[in-house]
Design a protein around this motif. Structure first.
Motif, mmCIF file in Angstrom:
data_model
loop_
_atom_site.group_PDB
_atom_site.id
_atom_site.type_symbol
_atom_site.label_atom_id
_atom_site.label_comp_id
_atom_site.label_asym_id
_atom_site.label_seq_id
_atom_site.Cartn_x
_atom_site.Cartn_y
_atom_site.Cartn_z
ATOM 1 N N ASN A 254 -6.663 20.315 -37.083
ATOM 2 C CA ASN A 254 -7.818 19.909 -36.774
ATOM 3 C C ASN A 254 -7.836 21.275 -35.332
ATOM 4 O O ASN A 254 -7.627 19.947 -34.332
ATOM 5 N N GLY A 255 -7.779 21.834 -35.583
ATOM 6 C CA GLY A 255 -8.496 23.061 -34.111
ATOM 7 C C GLY A 255 -7.388 22.963 -32.918
ATOM 8 O O GLY A 255 -8.080 23.080 -31.978
ATOM 9 N N ARG A 256 -6.609 22.764 -33.760
ATOM 10 C CA ARG A 256 -5.197 22.765 -32.670
ATOM 11 C C ARG A 256 -4.689 23.792 -32.022
ATOM 12 O O ARG A 256 -5.425 25.228 -32.884
ATOM 13 N N THR A 257 -4.496 23.843 -31.104
ATOM 14 C CA THR A 257 -4.071 25.501 -29.961
ATOM 15 C C THR A 257 -2.708 25.830 -29.531
ATOM 16 O O THR A 257 -1.783 24.714 -29.706
ATOM 17 N N ILE A 258 -2.148 26.428 -29.390
ATOM 18 C CA ILE A 258 -0.466 26.712 -29.223
ATOM 19 C C ILE A 258 0.277 26.351 -27.915
ATOM 20 O O ILE A 258 -0.903 28.063 -27.347
ATOM 21 N N LYS A 259 0.779 26.315 -27.661
ATOM 22 C CA LYS A 259 0.693 25.983 -26.256
ATOM 23 C C LYS A 259 2.107 27.792 -25.701
ATOM 24 O O LYS A 259 2.501 28.834 -24.990
ATOM 25 N N SER A 260 3.404 26.954 -26.972
ATOM 26 C CA SER A 260 4.509 28.022 -27.094
ATOM 27 C C SER A 260 5.051 28.118 -28.260
ATOM 28 O O SER A 260 4.958 27.669 -28.994
ATOM 29 N N ILE A 261 5.406 29.647 -28.934
ATOM 30 C CA ILE A 261 6.380 29.516 -29.449
ATOM 31 C C ILE A 261 7.988 30.516 -29.202
ATOM 32 O O ILE A 261 7.943 31.062 -28.325
ATOM 33 N N ASN A 262 9.216 29.372 -29.206
ATOM 34 C CA ASN A 262 10.388 29.866 -29.298
ATOM 35 C C ASN A 262 10.970 30.055 -29.995
ATOM 36 O O ASN A 262 11.426 29.392 -31.395
ATOM 37 N N ALA B 94 17.617 27.110 -42.247
ATOM 38 C CA ALA B 94 18.073 27.600 -41.300
ATOM 39 C C ALA B 94 16.433 27.218 -39.944
ATOM 40 O O ALA B 94 16.039 27.758 -40.065
ATOM 41 N N PRO B 95 16.665 26.492 -39.245
ATOM 42 C CA PRO B 95 15.777 26.970 -37.924
ATOM 43 C C PRO B 95 15.361 28.462 -37.647
ATOM 44 O O PRO B 95 15.992 29.031 -37.584
ATOM 45 N N LEU B 96 13.719 28.319 -37.945
ATOM 46 C CA LEU B 96 13.683 30.576 -36.890
ATOM 47 C C LEU B 96 13.261 30.167 -35.348
ATOM 48 O O LEU B 96 13.530 30.691 -34.537
ATOM 49 N N CYS B 97 11.638 29.065 -35.965
ATOM 50 C CA CYS B 97 11.800 28.696 -34.391
ATOM 51 C C CYS B 97 10.775 27.199 -34.138
ATOM 52 O O CYS B 97 10.709 26.506 -34.992
ATOM 53 N N ARG B 98 10.442 27.287 -32.985
ATOM 54 C CA ARG B 98 9.352 25.980 -32.363
ATOM 55 C C ARG B 98 8.742 26.808 -31.749
ATOM 56 O O ARG B 98 8.591 27.134 -31.013
ATOM 57 N N VAL B 99 6.885 25.718 -32.321
ATOM 58 C CA VAL B 99 6.260 25.546 -31.973
ATOM 59 C C VAL B 99 5.324 24.216 -31.050
ATOM 60 O O VAL B 99 5.450 23.810 -32.264
ATOM 61 N N THR B 100 5.015 24.503 -30.028
ATOM 62 C CA THR B 100 4.747 23.818 -29.672
ATOM 63 C C THR B 100 2.770 23.654 -29.050
ATOM 64 O O THR B 100 2.704 24.923 -29.036
ATOM 65 N N CYS B 101 2.574 22.973 -29.475
ATOM 66 C CA CYS B 101 1.097 22.754 -29.340
ATOM 67 C C CYS B 101 0.776 22.572 -27.774
ATOM 68 O O CYS B 101 1.300 21.818 -26.981
ATOM 69 N N THR B 102 -0.420 22.167 -27.763
ATOM 70 C CA THR B 102 -1.309 22.120 -26.316
ATOM 71 C C THR B 102 -0.822 20.193 -25.950
ATOM 72 O O THR B 102 -0.707 19.679 -25.041
ATOM 73 N N LEU C 137 -2.599 34.538 -32.996
ATOM 74 C CA LEU C 137 -2.615 35.131 -33.986
ATOM 75 C C LEU C 137 -2.381 34.449 -35.580
ATOM 76 O O LEU C 137 -2.504 33.907 -36.724
ATOM 77 N N LEU C 138 -1.158 33.847 -35.305
ATOM 78 C CA LEU C 138 -0.500 32.297 -35.780
ATOM 79 C C LEU C 138 -1.391 31.479 -36.717
ATOM 80 O O LEU C 138 -1.287 30.544 -37.327
ATOM 81 N N LEU C 139 -2.856 31.100 -35.978
ATOM 82 C CA LEU C 139 -3.587 30.390 -36.043
ATOM 83 C C LEU C 139 -4.435 30.772 -36.829
ATOM 84 O O LEU C 139 -5.417 30.689 -38.114
#
Length: 182
Positions: A60-68, A97-105, A133-135
């Motif tokens: 759905n054309g999401r964009t990423i705000k942050s990766i933590n 085990a969680p590797l990272c958290r991705v927050t979208c816009t 790059l993730l997208l």
């Protein structure tokens, strides 16, 4: 000179990922629908954790705000340091085990999990500076992490994973179920 038809080598040559890695999938992580992960397993046991094409982040054309990579107050995957032939010092990860958290816009947050047991060798720091790059390239430059399973477990780690064919079958069943009126 004879007219010999030249074949385009780019058209038939498999990608590096397709040539050297076996794709495995974990569908509906922790019961969350469509949160699918892809594990690229190399013949040398290394596993690259990526997002499957069906993951909501890539839809759905999401964009990423942050990766933590900061999982909790006391645990950051960025602090992972390995050394030596046996990769001493790498954090040991369990299946979930969680590797990272991705927050979208749109403020939706997704947790990316390891999917397999093993030692964390590396996290992809380049997606912190360039989350696109993730997208754009989720199975190459947009990978999440590299994990090395224990030698004894390297054959058994795929038991809980789906092959490419099994995953494609699951996705097609999902698509049919979603298109059915309720």
């Amino acid at each position: 000179m004879d007219c010999v038809e030249q074949k385009d080598p780019e058209a038939t040559a498999p990608s590096v990922v397709d040539r050297y890695y076996t794709r495995w999938y974990r569908a509906d992580i922790k019961g969350k629908p469509c949160e699918d992960h892809c594990i690229l397993q190399h013949s040398n046991r290394l596993c690259v954790i990526t997002l499957a094409d069906t993951h909501p982040i890539l839809q759905n054309g999401r964009t990423i705000k942050s990766i933590n990579y900061q999982i909790s107050n006391g645990c950051s995957r960025l602090n992972n340091k390995v050394s030596g032939k046996s990769k001493r010092g790498g954090q040991f990860l369990t299946d979930f085990a969680p590797l990272c958290r991705v927050t979208c816009t749109d403020e939706t947050e997704y947790t990316v999990y390891s999917c397999i047991r093993g030692r964390l060798l590396e996290v992809n720091e380049s997606i912190l500076e360039n989350p696109a790059l993730l997208l754009e390239k989720p199975s190459t430059e947009g990978y999440i992490a590299v994990i090395l399973p224990k030698f004894e477990e390297s054959k058994s780690i795929t038991e809980n994973l789906l092959s490419k064919e099994e995953f494609e079958s699951l996705v097609s069943k999902r698509t049919v179920a979603q298109s059915q009126p309720t």
